[in-house]
Design an enzyme around this catalytic site. Sequence first.
Site, PDB file in Angstrom:
ATOM      1  N   ASP A   1     -23.401 -33.714 -11.217  1.00  0.00           N
ATOM      2  CA  ASP A   1     -24.162 -32.525 -11.150  1.00  0.00           C
ATOM      3  C   ASP A   1     -25.097 -32.312  -9.865  1.00  0.00           C
ATOM      4  O   ASP A   1     -24.972 -31.403  -8.914  1.00  0.00           O
ATOM      5  CB  ASP A   1     -25.034 -31.952 -12.367  1.00  0.00           C
ATOM      6  CG  ASP A   1     -25.545 -30.413 -12.179  1.00  0.00           C
ATOM      7  OD1 ASP A   1     -24.577 -29.784 -11.685  1.00  0.00           O
ATOM      8  OD2 ASP A   1     -26.568 -30.578 -12.446  1.00  0.00           O
TER       9      ASP A   1
ATOM     10  N   GLU B   1     -17.590 -32.623 -13.132  1.00  0.00           N
ATOM     11  CA  GLU B   1     -18.679 -33.385 -12.621  1.00  0.00           C
ATOM     12  C   GLU B   1     -18.998 -34.968 -13.073  1.00  0.00           C
ATOM     13  O   GLU B   1     -19.427 -35.577 -12.173  1.00  0.00           O
ATOM     14  CB  GLU B   1     -20.034 -32.553 -13.129  1.00  0.00           C
ATOM     15  CG  GLU B   1     -20.049 -31.038 -12.693  1.00  0.00           C
ATOM     16  CD  GLU B   1     -21.134 -30.290 -13.410  1.00  0.00           C
ATOM     17  OE1 GLU B   1     -21.743 -29.677 -12.815  1.00  0.00           O
ATOM     18  OE2 GLU B   1     -21.747 -30.642 -14.552  1.00  0.00           O
TER      19      GLU B   1
END
Length: 241
Positions: free
Chosen positions: A61, A133
């Site tokens: 992320d 992610e």
Amino acid sequence: MGIDVKELIRRNRQKHAEFEKKINYKFIDLRLLQKALIHSSYAFEQAQAGKNNERLEFVGDAVLDLVVGNALYRRFPEMREGELTRLRAALVNEGHLATMARKINLGYFLCLGKGEDNSKGREKSSILSCAYEAVIGAIFQDGGYDAVAALVERFFLPVIDRRKEDLLLADAKSRLQEILQEKHNEGPSYRLDNEEGPSHKKRFTISVLFRDEVLGTGEAGSKKEAEQRGAALAIKKIESM
């Protein structure tokens, strides 16, 4: 019971090779790839709830924000900070990451718990975006910044070139809401000014107001798009003040 990562790697060797081909990246440490593909539901069923992809997701992320942000900064020197922020947000949100995950059939490669698998977990946007992610996090740990930058160049930038305006528009209403809430603790309102044309070819004109002041007016073939266009103009007006 428990997760034997080495055994999972042995069992999934063919899948891993197929996945590496899809993303055009070969892992030095396959344990990182395997960990990125372990959903929490699978880890929970194996009585090792902590051995899932969530830590790699956390890294991915942050890395994705950095790499995409840097790519946009270099590619669009004319863009202001607010536009760069909105474009990055449109590229790294759940919906877009899930779309990117579907393009490489990421759901097929995941280790899911039986319950999650039976409830079509491989198709859920929340699971796919988080796994994407996690894969980014695994690539970063394995190959560093440049490896992630190469993936962003390959998969994200072509989308940006084709859909820059659409991506900015899609995020305009939520971004305007955030800006006004942060500055004034109050959101905008939308007013339908005009609706014309036959039912199959309507045109809508909608103004965006804040405290009775018109910040922008959008026109489009649907109310939603007219609102987004108006919101985008409102943001430009606010940023120019």
